[in-house]
Design a protein around this motif. Sequence first.
Motif, PDB file in Angstrom:
ATOM      1  N   MET A   9       1.002  -1.377  -0.031  1.00  0.00           N
ATOM      2  CA  MET A   9      -0.114  -0.416  -0.196  1.00  0.00           C
ATOM      3  C   MET A   9       0.838   1.332  -0.145  1.00  0.00           C
ATOM      4  N   GLU A  10       0.736   2.576  -0.409  1.00  0.00           N
ATOM      5  CA  GLU A  10       1.146   3.883  -1.082  1.00  0.00           C
ATOM      6  C   GLU A  10       1.570   4.912   0.407  1.00  0.00           C
ATOM      7  N   ARG A  11       2.741   4.544   0.638  1.00  0.00           N
ATOM      8  CA  ARG A  11       2.286   5.665   1.758  1.00  0.00           C
ATOM      9  C   ARG A  11       2.184   6.824   2.064  1.00  0.00           C
ATOM     10  N   ARG A  12       1.425   6.984   3.396  1.00  0.00           N
ATOM     11  CA  ARG A  12      -0.259   8.482   2.940  1.00  0.00           C
ATOM     12  C   ARG A  12       0.955   9.436   2.859  1.00  0.00           C
ATOM     13  N   ARG A  13       0.321  10.859   2.520  1.00  0.00           N
ATOM     14  CA  ARG A  13       1.148  11.418   2.589  1.00  0.00           C
ATOM     15  C   ARG A  13       0.749  13.310   3.216  1.00  0.00           C
ATOM     16  N   ASP A  14       0.365  13.662   3.214  1.00  0.00           N
ATOM     17  CA  ASP A  14       0.461  14.995   4.099  1.00  0.00           C
ATOM     18  C   ASP A  14      -0.073  16.135   3.054  1.00  0.00           C
ATOM     19  N   PRO A  15      -0.562  16.886   2.670  1.00  0.00           N
ATOM     20  CA  PRO A  15      -0.822  17.406   1.777  1.00  0.00           C
ATOM     21  C   PRO A  15      -0.194  18.614   1.612  1.00  0.00           C
ATOM     22  N   VAL A  16       0.944  19.200   2.057  1.00  0.00           N
ATOM     23  CA  VAL A  16       1.910  19.755   1.799  1.00  0.00           C
ATOM     24  C   VAL A  16       3.141  18.982   1.368  1.00  0.00           C
ATOM     25  N   GLU A  17       3.034  17.938   1.411  1.00  0.00           N
ATOM     26  CA  GLU A  17       4.174  16.702   0.862  1.00  0.00           C
ATOM     27  C   GLU A  17       3.831  16.916  -0.255  1.00  0.00           C
ATOM     28  N   ARG A  18       2.088  15.836  -0.416  1.00  0.00           N
ATOM     29  CA  ARG A  18       1.319  16.532  -1.822  1.00  0.00           C
ATOM     30  C   ARG A  18       0.898  17.391  -3.087  1.00  0.00           C
ATOM     31  N   ALA A  19       1.159  18.676  -2.633  1.00  0.00           N
ATOM     32  CA  ALA A  19       1.202  19.800  -2.648  1.00  0.00           C
ATOM     33  C   ALA A  19       2.323  20.328  -3.480  1.00  0.00           C
ATOM     34  N   GLU A  20       3.770  19.732  -2.884  1.00  0.00           N
ATOM     35  CA  GLU A  20       5.056  19.897  -3.252  1.00  0.00           C
ATOM     36  C   GLU A  20       5.771  19.293  -4.349  1.00  0.00           C
ATOM     37  N   GLU A  21       4.819  18.330  -4.508  1.00  0.00           N
ATOM     38  CA  GLU A  21       4.745  17.106  -5.529  1.00  0.00           C
ATOM     39  C   GLU A  21       4.370  17.509  -6.937  1.00  0.00           C
ATOM     40  N   ARG A  22       3.392  17.875  -7.079  1.00  0.00           N
ATOM     41  CA  ARG A  22       2.624  18.115  -7.780  1.00  0.00           C
ATOM     42  C   ARG A  22       3.299  19.651  -8.612  1.00  0.00           C
ATOM     43  N   THR A  23       3.025  20.812  -7.520  1.00  0.00           N
ATOM     44  CA  THR A  23       3.827  21.942  -7.836  1.00  0.00           C
ATOM     45  C   THR A  23       5.286  22.465  -7.725  1.00  0.00           C
ATOM     46  N   GLY A  24       6.203  21.865  -7.077  1.00  0.00           N
ATOM     47  CA  GLY A  24       7.367  21.970  -7.230  1.00  0.00           C
ATOM     48  C   GLY A  24       8.242  21.547  -7.946  1.00  0.00           C
ATOM     49  N   ASP A  25       9.742  21.538  -7.423  1.00  0.00           N
ATOM     50  CA  ASP A  25      10.486  20.651  -8.185  1.00  0.00           C
ATOM     51  C   ASP A  25      11.562  19.824  -7.481  1.00  0.00           C
ATOM     52  N   GLY A  26      11.125  19.531  -6.574  1.00  0.00           N
ATOM     53  CA  GLY A  26      11.671  18.861  -5.001  1.00  0.00           C
ATOM     54  C   GLY A  26      12.585  19.814  -4.837  1.00  0.00           C
ATOM     55  N   SER A  27      13.087  20.645  -4.380  1.00  0.00           N
ATOM     56  CA  SER A  27      14.015  21.565  -3.993  1.00  0.00           C
ATOM     57  C   SER A  27      13.742  22.338  -2.155  1.00  0.00           C
ATOM     58  N   VAL A  28      12.509  21.829  -2.035  1.00  0.00           N
ATOM     59  CA  VAL A  28      12.086  22.563  -0.602  1.00  0.00           C
ATOM     60  C   VAL A  28      12.083  21.365   0.313  1.00  0.00           C
ATOM     61  N   ASP A  29      13.001  22.126   1.409  1.00  0.00           N
ATOM     62  CA  ASP A  29      13.624  20.402   2.171  1.00  0.00           C
ATOM     63  C   ASP A  29      11.843  20.612   2.961  1.00  0.00           C
ATOM     64  N   LEU A  30      11.647  19.317   3.531  1.00  0.00           N
ATOM     65  CA  LEU A  30       9.784  18.682   4.051  1.00  0.00           C
ATOM     66  C   LEU A  30      10.315  18.579   5.490  1.00  0.00           C
ATOM     67  N   TYR A  31      11.388  18.611   5.979  1.00  0.00           N
ATOM     68  CA  TYR A  31      12.148  17.738   7.083  1.00  0.00           C
ATOM     69  C   TYR A  31      11.815  18.306   7.748  1.00  0.00           C
ATOM     70  N   ASP A  32      10.813  17.287   9.060  1.00  0.00           N
ATOM     71  CA  ASP A  32      10.283  18.481  10.578  1.00  0.00           C
ATOM     72  C   ASP A  32       8.924  18.697  10.294  1.00  0.00           C
ATOM     73  N   VAL A  33       8.525  18.500   8.649  1.00  0.00           N
ATOM     74  CA  VAL A  33       7.259  19.770   8.336  1.00  0.00           C
ATOM     75  C   VAL A  33       6.550  18.719   8.247  1.00  0.00           C
ATOM     76  N   SER A  34       6.355  17.523   6.961  1.00  0.00           N
ATOM     77  CA  SER A  34       5.601  16.350   6.754  1.00  0.00           C
ATOM     78  C   SER A  34       6.074  15.577   6.462  1.00  0.00           C
ATOM     79  N   THR A  35       8.008  15.853   6.596  1.00  0.00           N
ATOM     80  CA  THR A  35       8.731  14.327   6.387  1.00  0.00           C
ATOM     81  C   THR A  35       9.300  13.977   7.556  1.00  0.00           C
ATOM     82  N   TRP A  36       9.597  13.102   7.366  1.00  0.00           N
ATOM     83  CA  TRP A  36      10.820  12.763   8.647  1.00  0.00           C
ATOM     84  C   TRP A  36      12.236  11.578   8.577  1.00  0.00           C
TER      85      TRP A  36
END
Length: 337
Positions: free
Chosen positions: A1-28
């Motif tokens: 089963m695919e890992r569930r992701r926070d809205p921030v991570e999903r939005a970054e994946e759709r609109t960003g280039d992956g350069s935003v560090d999401l550590y301790d925001v929505s990933t860890w």
Amino acid sequence: MERRRDPVERAEERTGDGSVDLYDVSTWEPRSIGDLVAYTLYNAVSYGFRALVLLIAIAITLVLLVSPAAVVLEDPFVALFFGLSIVPAGLLAAYIWYADITTSEPLWLLVVTFLLAVLFATFAALVNSYSRALLGISGVLFFYLIVGPIEETVKLLAVQVFAYRNDSFNAVIDGAVYGAVAGLGFAAIENALYISRVIGEANPETNIFVTASGIATVRALAGPGHVIYSAIAGYYLGLAKFNRDYAGPIVLKGLLVAAFVHGTYNVTVGIVPGIVTDLLPIGYGIAFVGYVVLYDLAIGYYLYRKIDRYRRTYQSVTSHIDGDSRPELTEFEPPQR
């Protein structure tokens, strides 16, 4: 089963280039000293607890094996009856292993599952021994509420704690294979304890060959049941692995079915043969053997239908796939038998 992701991570994946560090925001992940301390302590406690449980099981097993060891030291020939008593269960487990149409399970993982079942069987022995006195449960309720559920649970745990987490456990039917092997391990130590106890309590003037052969025959009849019941529970454990949203209910269903047929056997095996001898002109021994065989065949047929349906479905969905495209199947590996 695919890992569930926070809205921030999903939005970054759709609109960003992956350069935003999401550590301790929505990933860890463990980065800081505090992270590493927490990560290390968690693993130490987790693995330490498992190691403690395993050590306790080993200690209890060694204590329980004192009696069989003493009997064997006194008369090494008795060890032969220990082995013969699990031959029918071993043949049944081998058939279930052969029925796995997907891939061959590694021998070392089967051996580990067998040994874990031997160790965990001691927990069932303790619970069965003390629950009757502490809870005051006896008779039919004892078999349905204690013996069946406890013994099937410890056999399933022998699969879940290791084989289930291994990459080789990659098909639903694998659950039946490892469940069968766990049932074989449980039957092996249970038979050894029963046989040694009967021999130890026998009159010194009694022929040990007659005593050992008699109880070994009885235990040989009981062994296949353990394999069948835990293979049923194991099949549902395999089904749960590939249906994570309903994993809990699926595992529980498997345990309930296995515990029920297990408890029903224990309740009826002491009643039905006597009724048969009252109705038919046959001896108790024949009635007993006949009932056990028929009961195992009936429950075994239930298991066989599940395995056979899986095999036929697997053959159906893979029959049109050529060798080059088979690796595209994500849920299964190509058959190797």
